[in-house]
Design an enzyme around this catalytic site. Structure first.
Site, PDB file in Angstrom:
ATOM      1  NE  ARG A  86      49.667  13.773  26.274  1.00  0.00           N
ATOM      2  CZ  ARG A  86      50.281  13.802  27.458  1.00  0.00           C
ATOM      3  NH1 ARG A  86      51.265  14.663  27.683  1.00  0.00           N
ATOM      4  NH2 ARG A  86      49.919  12.974  28.408  1.00  0.00           N
ATOM      5  CB  CYS A 122      46.049  12.966  21.969  1.00  0.00           C
ATOM      6  SG  CYS A 122      46.365  12.626  23.719  1.00  0.00           S
ATOM      7  CG  HIS A 134      36.321  38.832  10.353  1.00  0.00           C
ATOM      8  ND1 HIS A 134      36.632  37.501  10.510  1.00  0.00           N
ATOM      9  CD2 HIS A 134      37.442  39.425   9.882  1.00  0.00           C
ATOM     10  CE1 HIS A 134      37.896  37.307  10.178  1.00  0.00           C
ATOM     11  NE2 HIS A 134      38.408  38.457   9.795  1.00  0.00           N
ATOM     12  CE1 TYR A 145      47.869   8.685  26.406  1.00  0.00           C
ATOM     13  CE2 TYR A 145      50.056   7.866  26.959  1.00  0.00           C
ATOM     14  CZ  TYR A 145      49.205   8.916  26.679  1.00  0.00           C
ATOM     15  OH  TYR A 145      49.694  10.200  26.677  1.00  0.00           O
ATOM     16  CG  HIS A 158      43.945  39.000   7.941  1.00  0.00           C
ATOM     17  ND1 HIS A 158      43.750  37.659   7.730  1.00  0.00           N
ATOM     18  CD2 HIS A 158      42.758  39.479   8.393  1.00  0.00           C
ATOM     19  CE1 HIS A 158      42.503  37.340   8.038  1.00  0.00           C
ATOM     20  NE2 HIS A 158      41.878  38.420   8.437  1.00  0.00           N
TER      21      HIS A 158
END
Length: 542
Positions: free
Chosen positions: A210, A257, A110, A396, A135
């Protein structure tokens, strides 16, 4: 010309191919592709077109048997069966429209490398052809048809490309099937890491998502941003107000994130959170108005003696059961700093914000953890205290490896704001087989550091860190000192070890000479945040 003639003869024959015949064609295609690859795409396309034009019967056959169309007489496969063929042991199958293809023997040749085409293993190749638009040509489709083994079963041909959900998430937007999904409700998905370094700017449809709650569907005509707080007057601003009353700015910034690469910490010990690998980061061009300008417009004083400490940012997304909305806060120093570049973003990569990324308005706090870049922004408030919500107070945050869920006290740790320096290998992918006679391998990746600290060096090793090669930093833009919000792409040609397999690893260094730790165990934490150890990829060498 052999390939053109052989293709015409196949098209003029009965389309009742057997699976064994397809495998024979695939093997022959591999050999011919190797020769044709040197012709170049333009030459090859022209040669193919002229060949078809000169053979009317071949053209008629081609028209009657368009790529991906169901072909009578071929075996029919259910999608669930196709999904089981995604490794070398099982054979690698893909679908295109109503066709099923065995690409096992084609992968090695490929032109784009095996790492990208393998993303479609066991599934549809169409989403990836949308990403790699080269493609979408008759020539490439013809090449794919040579690998045809059957048709998608009629019962599966009308299946929706997306995943249907009910309840509060039923109105969520459509997402790209290319994204690697962690959860459907709420929707959380990352960019396949092999695609991260394909471009300096991450396309909107490939940017990681997210979400904590259902995606709100906001009517821009009725949208209002409320600005209030101590030391300021209440202000309500429409989208038109934001566009007409304030100067517009643009910056390029990465958003990441806090849990990106959490999967590596989970290998040390179980953690709580989404199993992000490395694709929960993206780099985009953001446009909008400065948060500072809006706060000044509302009457907030720009002074060092101000008693206010925090700027609350609250979104329109809310919990359908409790009504709690997503919110966070950032230090007022960051919000008011003219060099802090905090934006109220209206656009992403030159387009209105996609719904998954905060339409019609979001906070963009560059250099700061994604959790503070509040989407669907509806309220801004200046305060002496941090935002009281769950995601600011009880999530967090980082803790010692010795703290577990029985002993954790979230009030003892500061909320994550700026993120540490990190880097990631995007190619080769883990499990790829390298050839020792090549003597070296090309390694690519991305690097970034929080707080506007520019990445000044990336070191790459193929032997687990015993010897190092300095990568070339590329596709970078000039960024002011202390305002390097965007990531850097990098590439290095690294010698392969003389014996054994390759343990590729990378480490980035930022302008403050912060460097990534070598292992994950010392930075393990129960929420799996701030995972930034050397990124390691193991490859077999033959």
């Amino acid at each position: 010309m052999f390939r053109l003639v052989s293709r015409c003869s196949r098209l003029l024959r009965s389309p009742k191919y057997t699976r064994g015949h397809s495998r024979h064609v695939a093997r022959r295609s591999v050999a011919s592709n190797a020769v044709i690859a040197g012709l170049g795409a333009a030459t090859l396309a022209g040669l193919a077109w002229n060949g078809y034009k000169s053979t009317a019967n071949c053209a008629a056959a081609e028209e009657s048997l368009s790529a991906g169309a169901a072909r009578p007489g071929l075996p029919e496969y259910r999608l669930e069966e196709v999904a089981t063929h995604k490794t070398e042991d099982t054979g690698i199958w893909v679908t295109y429209k109503d066709g099923v293809y065995d690409i096992s023997e084609f992968i090695a040749t490929h032109p784009g490398g095996s790492e990208k085409i393998i993303l479609a293993a066991g599934a549809s190749i169409e989403p990836y052809w949308e990403v790699f638009a080269a493609h979408n040509t008759a020539e490439v489709q013809d090449m794919l048809e040579e690998l045809r083994i059957g048709n998608v079963h009629p019962s599966d041909r009308s299946q929706s490309k997306g995943v249907m959900v009910d309840g509060p998430y039923a109105n969520d937007p459509t997402r790209s099937p290319v994204l690697k999904v962690n959860t459907q409700t709420p929707f959380n998905a990352e960019t396949p890491t092999v695609l991260l370094s394909e471009a300096y700017i991450t396309p909107n449809n490939l940017f990681f998502v997210r979400n904590h709650l259902p995606v709100p569907d906001v009517d821009p005509q009725n949208y209002v941003l409320e600005v209030k707080g101590e030391g300021s007057k209440p202000v309500r601003l429409t989208l038109e107000d934001l566009r007409s009353k304030f100067k517009q700015y643009s910056i390029t910034a990465a958003v990441q994130c806090a849990g990106n690469r959490r999967s590596e910490l989970a290998e040390v010990k179980k953690v709580k959170g989404l199993n992000w690998t490395g694709g929960a980061i993206g780099n985009a061009a953001w446009s909008g108005v400065r948060l500072r300008d809006v706060l000044l417009y509302a009457g907030l004083e720009d002074c060092e003696s101000c008693t206010l400490k925090h700027i609350h940012l609250e979104g329109l997304d809310n919990n359908p059961v409790t009504g709690e909305c997503y919110g966070a806060s950032i230090p007022i120093e960051k919000a008011m700093d003219p060099r802090g570049d905090c934006l109220l973003a209206l656009e992403m990569n030159g387009e209105p914000l996609p719904r998954d990324h905060g339409y019609p308005l979001r906070a963009l706090v560059p250099g700061t953890v994604g959790a503070r870049n509040v989407k669907w922004l509806t309220r801004i408030e200046a305060s002496t205290k941090e935002y009281p919500g769950h995601w600011q107070q009880n999530d967090y945050k980082g803790f010692s490896p010795g703290v577990d869920w029985d002993t954790v006290d979230f009030s003892t740790a500061p909320a994550i704001q700026e993120l540490p320096v990190t880097s990631l290998i995007t190619s080769p992918q883990g499990g790829v087989t390298l050839v020792r006679s090549d003597e070296a391998v090309s390694v690519r990746g991305v690097a970034w550091s929080g707080g506007g600290r520019e990445v000044v060096r990336v070191d790459v090793s193929s032997d687990g860190g015993h010897t190092w090669t300095t990568a070339e930093l590329s596709n970078t833009k000039d960024q002011p000192l202390g305002r390097a919000w965007a990531w850097k792409l990098w590439e290095a040609t690294v010698p392969l070890p003389k014996e054994g397999n390759a343990e590729l690893c990378c480490k980035a260094v930022d302008m403050s000479y912060n460097v990534q730790p070598d292992t994950t165990a010392p930075i393990w934490n129960l929420r799996g945040c701030l995972s930034n150890a050397w990124h390691r990829v193991n490859c077999t060498i033959k």
